[in-house]
Motif scaffolding. Structure first.
Motif, PDB file in Angstrom:
ATOM      1  N   LEU A 106       0.829  -1.205   0.000  1.00  0.00           N
ATOM      2  CA  LEU A 106       0.000   0.000   0.000  1.00  0.00           C
ATOM      3  C   LEU A 106       0.863   1.255   0.000  1.00  0.00           C
ATOM      4  CD1 LEU A 106      -2.874  -0.948   2.481  1.00  0.00           C
ATOM      5  CD2 LEU A 106      -2.718  -1.320   0.015  1.00  0.00           C
ATOM      6  N   GLU A 107       1.997   1.184   0.676  1.00  0.00           N
ATOM      7  CA  GLU A 107       2.906   2.333   0.663  1.00  0.00           C
ATOM      8  C   GLU A 107       3.489   2.561  -0.727  1.00  0.00           C
ATOM      9  OE1 GLU A 107       3.396   4.638   3.128  1.00  0.00           O
ATOM     10  OE2 GLU A 107       1.649   3.512   3.828  1.00  0.00           O
ATOM     11  N   SER A 108       3.648   1.480  -1.485  1.00  0.00           N
ATOM     12  CA  SER A 108       4.119   1.621  -2.864  1.00  0.00           C
ATOM     13  C   SER A 108       3.107   2.405  -3.691  1.00  0.00           C
ATOM     14  CB  SER A 108       4.351   0.239  -3.486  1.00  0.00           C
ATOM     15  OG  SER A 108       5.319  -0.489  -2.759  1.00  0.00           O
ATOM     16  N   ILE A 109       1.828   2.166  -3.439  1.00  0.00           N
ATOM     17  CA  ILE A 109       0.781   2.935  -4.116  1.00  0.00           C
ATOM     18  C   ILE A 109       0.853   4.398  -3.695  1.00  0.00           C
ATOM     19  CG2 ILE A 109      -1.717   3.254  -4.337  1.00  0.00           C
ATOM     20  CD1 ILE A 109      -2.026   0.233  -3.950  1.00  0.00           C
ATOM     21  N   ARG A 110       1.074   4.622  -2.412  1.00  0.00           N
ATOM     22  CA  ARG A 110       1.089   5.984  -1.882  1.00  0.00           C
ATOM     23  C   ARG A 110       2.259   6.796  -2.438  1.00  0.00           C
ATOM     24  NH1 ARG A 110      -1.364   8.389   2.312  1.00  0.00           N
ATOM     25  NH2 ARG A 110      -2.245   6.418   3.026  1.00  0.00           N
ATOM     26  N   VAL A 111       3.464   6.215  -2.456  1.00  0.00           N
ATOM     27  CA  VAL A 111       4.635   6.995  -2.872  1.00  0.00           C
ATOM     28  C   VAL A 111       4.609   7.310  -4.367  1.00  0.00           C
ATOM     29  CG1 VAL A 111       6.100   6.119  -1.011  1.00  0.00           C
ATOM     30  CG2 VAL A 111       6.114   4.961  -3.242  1.00  0.00           C
ATOM     31  N   THR A 112       3.827   6.559  -5.142  1.00  0.00           N
ATOM     32  CA  THR A 112       3.691   6.881  -6.563  1.00  0.00           C
ATOM     33  C   THR A 112       2.536   7.848  -6.814  1.00  0.00           C
ATOM     34  OG1 THR A 112       2.402   4.831  -6.843  1.00  0.00           O
ATOM     35  CG2 THR A 112       4.741   4.762  -7.426  1.00  0.00           C
ATOM     36  N   GLY A 113       1.918   8.337  -5.729  1.00  0.00           N
ATOM     37  CA  GLY A 113       0.897   9.368  -5.850  1.00  0.00           C
ATOM     38  C   GLY A 113      -0.469   8.878  -6.284  1.00  0.00           C
ATOM     39  N   GLU A 114      -0.752   7.578  -6.072  1.00  0.00           N
ATOM     40  CA  GLU A 114      -2.006   7.019  -6.568  1.00  0.00           C
ATOM     41  C   GLU A 114      -2.973   6.608  -5.460  1.00  0.00           C
ATOM     42  OE1 GLU A 114      -2.815   7.260  -9.551  1.00  0.00           O
ATOM     43  OE2 GLU A 114      -0.888   7.637 -10.538  1.00  0.00           O
ATOM     44  N   TRP A 115      -2.769   7.131  -4.247  1.00  0.00           N
ATOM     45  CA  TRP A 115      -3.654   6.713  -3.155  1.00  0.00           C
ATOM     46  C   TRP A 115      -5.101   7.126  -3.411  1.00  0.00           C
ATOM     47  CZ3 TRP A 115      -2.974   3.239   0.497  1.00  0.00           C
ATOM     48  CH2 TRP A 115      -3.943   3.136   1.498  1.00  0.00           C
ATOM     49  N   GLN A 116      -5.307   8.339  -3.891  1.00  0.00           N
ATOM     50  CA  GLN A 116      -6.665   8.793  -4.179  1.00  0.00           C
ATOM     51  C   GLN A 116      -7.287   7.954  -5.293  1.00  0.00           C
ATOM     52  OE1 GLN A 116      -8.315  11.381  -2.393  1.00  0.00           O
ATOM     53  NE2 GLN A 116     -10.024  10.350  -3.400  1.00  0.00           N
ATOM     54  N   THR A 117      -6.473   7.594  -6.281  1.00  0.00           N
ATOM     55  CA  THR A 117      -6.958   6.724  -7.359  1.00  0.00           C
ATOM     56  C   THR A 117      -7.367   5.368  -6.803  1.00  0.00           C
ATOM     57  OG1 THR A 117      -5.325   7.800  -8.797  1.00  0.00           O
ATOM     58  CG2 THR A 117      -6.407   5.830  -9.657  1.00  0.00           C
ATOM     59  N   PHE A 118      -6.592   4.873  -5.859  1.00  0.00           N
ATOM     60  CA  PHE A 118      -6.868   3.588  -5.211  1.00  0.00           C
ATOM     61  C   PHE A 118      -8.209   3.635  -4.477  1.00  0.00           C
ATOM     62  CE2 PHE A 118      -5.766   0.756  -1.413  1.00  0.00           C
ATOM     63  CZ  PHE A 118      -6.026  -0.426  -2.090  1.00  0.00           C
TER      64      PHE A 118
END
Length: 291
Positions: free
Chosen positions: A165-177
């Motif tokens: 999940l942190e990998s998603i966050r650091v690539t700036g896609e948390w909102q997309t997730f």
């Protein structure tokens, strides 16, 4: 029961294999469908081995038989297998009666190495992410087919480790997730096993109980997922593992995940640094390639 277990498939491939299954088994009663954020990434395509010509048929192509038995690839794999059996220990002990490999990786004392590799693989394939409306339409078709044919469909979001999940966050896609989850719920309720719970937050160490790497969980975790979904031995399932999300509870559910993360990061700085450092290195490599 059959475990399809496709590697890195997008939703279109799942749709086509469901259609193929129904061609050969029209009396299918139930489908348990594990989804993840990545199978809806526009930048990902079908797997190299995917072949439309093989589907919705109840026989093998002669070329498939010839390639599997007499090709150079088959000969080379056979040669390596024979040599390995002469030079190394017997790996049959890794396999269960059902073909599952419960001890192949996660007991080898190299979990940190496997986690690092899987995070790098995430960046390799999902550093760029764009939600694909076509893949979403394929997902809708899967749900529609099951409803029309009275097939029980249970959809769940796989419990990647919190590091994923942190990998998603650091690539700036948390909102997309988060928006992806909202969109999925417009089609069907979903069991969500992702987030920061007692399974997914297992501390990263050399030998892990719940994970082989950051995105692949072990058989005992898979059993817990099935138990929760099917209402079987639920007392054995951790109370915080698996939430049935709907349009009515999605916002409170997402808010809880955010709050759980804030608690998690207080004691996991080394894991956060691991993801951030790997992302920095990958980003630098990409910049050099783009020059």
């Amino acid at each position: 029961m059959y475990n399809l277990a496709l590697d890195g498939a997008v939703s279109y491939e799942i749709l086509r294999y469901l259609q193929h299954t129904l061609k050969n088994q029209p009396n299918l009663k139930e489908v348990i469908f594990g989804i993840d954020f990545f199978m809806f990434n526009k930048f990902l395509g079908n797997q190299p081995g995917f072949d439309e010509n093989r589907l919705e048929k109840n026989y093998l192509f002669p070329s498939d038989i010839m390639n599997s038995l007499f090709s150079l690839d088959t000969l080379e794999v056979s040669r390596k297998t024979i040599l390995a059996s002469l030079q190394q220990e017997n790996y049959d002990k890794y396999y269960g009666e059902n073909g599952f490999m419960p001890n192949s990786k996660y007991r080898d004392g190299k979990a940190k190495i496997w986690f690092t590799k899987s995070i790098n693989i995430y960046f390799q394939f999902n550093y760029k992410y764009k939600f694909n409306d076509k893949y979403f339409e394929d997902f809708q078709k899967i749900v529609k087919i099951c409803r029309e044919k009275n097939i029980k469909l249970k959809v769940f979001i796989s419990p990647s480790h919190a590091i994923d999940l942190e990998s998603i966050r650091v690539t700036g896609e948390w909102q997309t997730f988060e928006n992806w989850k909202r969109k999925i719920l417009k089609v069907t309720p979903v069991w969500d096993f992702s987030g920061y719970n007692s399974i997914t937050t297992e501390p990263l160490q050399d030998v892990m109980e719940n994970y082989a790497d950051s995105s692949h969980y072990t058989k005992p975790v898979g059993d817990l997922i099935l138990n929760r979904i099917l209402g079987y031995k639920e007392k054995e399932v951790p109370a915080d593992f698996g939430v049935l999300i709907t349009p009515e509870n999605i916002e409170s559910h997402l808010a809880k995940i955010r709050a759980d993360r804030e608690e998690w990061v207080k004691n996991r700085k080394s894991e956060l640094e691991l993801v951030q450092n790997l992302e920095n290195k990958f980003g630098e490599t990409q910049q050099q390639k783009d020059k």
